[in-house]
Design a protein around this motif. Sequence first.
Motif, PDB file in Angstrom:
ATOM      1  N   LEU A 114       0.771  -1.247  -0.211  1.00  0.00           N
ATOM      2  CA  LEU A 114      -0.002   0.026  -0.126  1.00  0.00           C
ATOM      3  C   LEU A 114       0.954   1.239  -0.163  1.00  0.00           C
ATOM      4  O   LEU A 114       1.893   1.420   0.713  1.00  0.00           O
ATOM      5  N   GLU A 129       0.445   5.484   0.207  1.00  0.00           N
ATOM      6  CA  GLU A 129      -0.724   6.613   0.300  1.00  0.00           C
ATOM      7  C   GLU A 129      -0.185   7.859  -0.415  1.00  0.00           C
ATOM      8  O   GLU A 129       1.299   8.012  -0.454  1.00  0.00           O
ATOM      9  N   CYS A 177      -4.889   5.914  -1.737  1.00  0.00           N
ATOM     10  CA  CYS A 177      -4.013   4.666  -1.478  1.00  0.00           C
ATOM     11  C   CYS A 177      -4.044   3.683  -2.777  1.00  0.00           C
ATOM     12  O   CYS A 177      -5.199   3.208  -2.871  1.00  0.00           O
ATOM     13  N   ALA A 226      -3.071   0.367  -4.186  1.00  0.00           N
ATOM     14  CA  ALA A 226      -2.577  -1.103  -3.577  1.00  0.00           C
ATOM     15  C   ALA A 226      -2.211  -2.051  -4.891  1.00  0.00           C
ATOM     16  O   ALA A 226      -2.601  -2.130  -5.875  1.00  0.00           O
ATOM     17  N   PHE A 283      -7.025  -7.434  -4.269  1.00  0.00           N
ATOM     18  CA  PHE A 283      -7.327  -5.964  -3.602  1.00  0.00           C
ATOM     19  C   PHE A 283      -8.784  -6.270  -3.244  1.00  0.00           C
ATOM     20  O   PHE A 283      -9.264  -5.972  -2.297  1.00  0.00           O
ATOM     21  N   MET A 318     -10.929  -2.377   3.618  1.00  0.00           N
ATOM     22  CA  MET A 318      -9.977  -1.429   3.463  1.00  0.00           C
ATOM     23  C   MET A 318     -10.137  -0.342   4.770  1.00  0.00           C
ATOM     24  O   MET A 318     -11.253  -0.035   5.063  1.00  0.00           O
ATOM     25  N   CYS A 328      -2.997   3.935   5.257  1.00  0.00           N
ATOM     26  CA  CYS A 328      -4.083   3.123   4.624  1.00  0.00           C
ATOM     27  C   CYS A 328      -3.724   1.528   5.152  1.00  0.00           C
ATOM     28  O   CYS A 328      -2.569   1.285   5.210  1.00  0.00           O
ATOM     29  N   ALA A 340      -4.979  -2.665   4.870  1.00  0.00           N
ATOM     30  CA  ALA A 340      -6.022  -3.709   4.196  1.00  0.00           C
ATOM     31  C   ALA A 340      -6.232  -4.856   5.350  1.00  0.00           C
ATOM     32  O   ALA A 340      -5.297  -5.280   6.196  1.00  0.00           O
ATOM     33  N   GLY A 342       0.341   1.048   4.890  1.00  0.00           N
ATOM     34  CA  GLY A 342       1.262   1.761   4.184  1.00  0.00           C
ATOM     35  C   GLY A 342       2.043   2.566   5.067  1.00  0.00           C
ATOM     36  O   GLY A 342       1.933   2.243   6.474  1.00  0.00           O
TER      37      GLY A 342
END
Length: 123
Positions: A4, A6, A22, A24, A29, A34, A96, A98, A114
């Motif tokens: 990730l 940003e 952000c 990815a 994904f 997120m 950011c 996940a 990130g």
Amino acid sequence: QVHLVESGGGLVQAGGSLRLSCAASGRAFSTYGMGWFRQAPGKDREIVAAISWTGDSTWHADSVKGRFFISRDNAMNMVTLQMNSVNPEDAAVYYCAASRGVLGLHIPEYDYWGKGTLVTVSS
């Protein structure tokens, strides 16, 4: 694995707007929930907003509700945070993240992060 990155942080005047993005990597994904988090100096990291795999479900912290909006574009592997009516309390590093969960609301639910982007607010 998801990588990730940003972008979009910077200096914004109080009352102004900023859009964080952000990007990815990875083909999976669309299978990750997120989230956007922020951490101000001397404070704990806190969740700002989260969005489900498909984007159908979103959640926003009370402190930003009605001002910030999270969205995602699975075709572009992108998640964004639109920040409106920014105030000095919004200044922080924004991250950011996940999650393998559908709509994670807690830090331990997030697997990938990130490096963050800094938002500074001038009053």
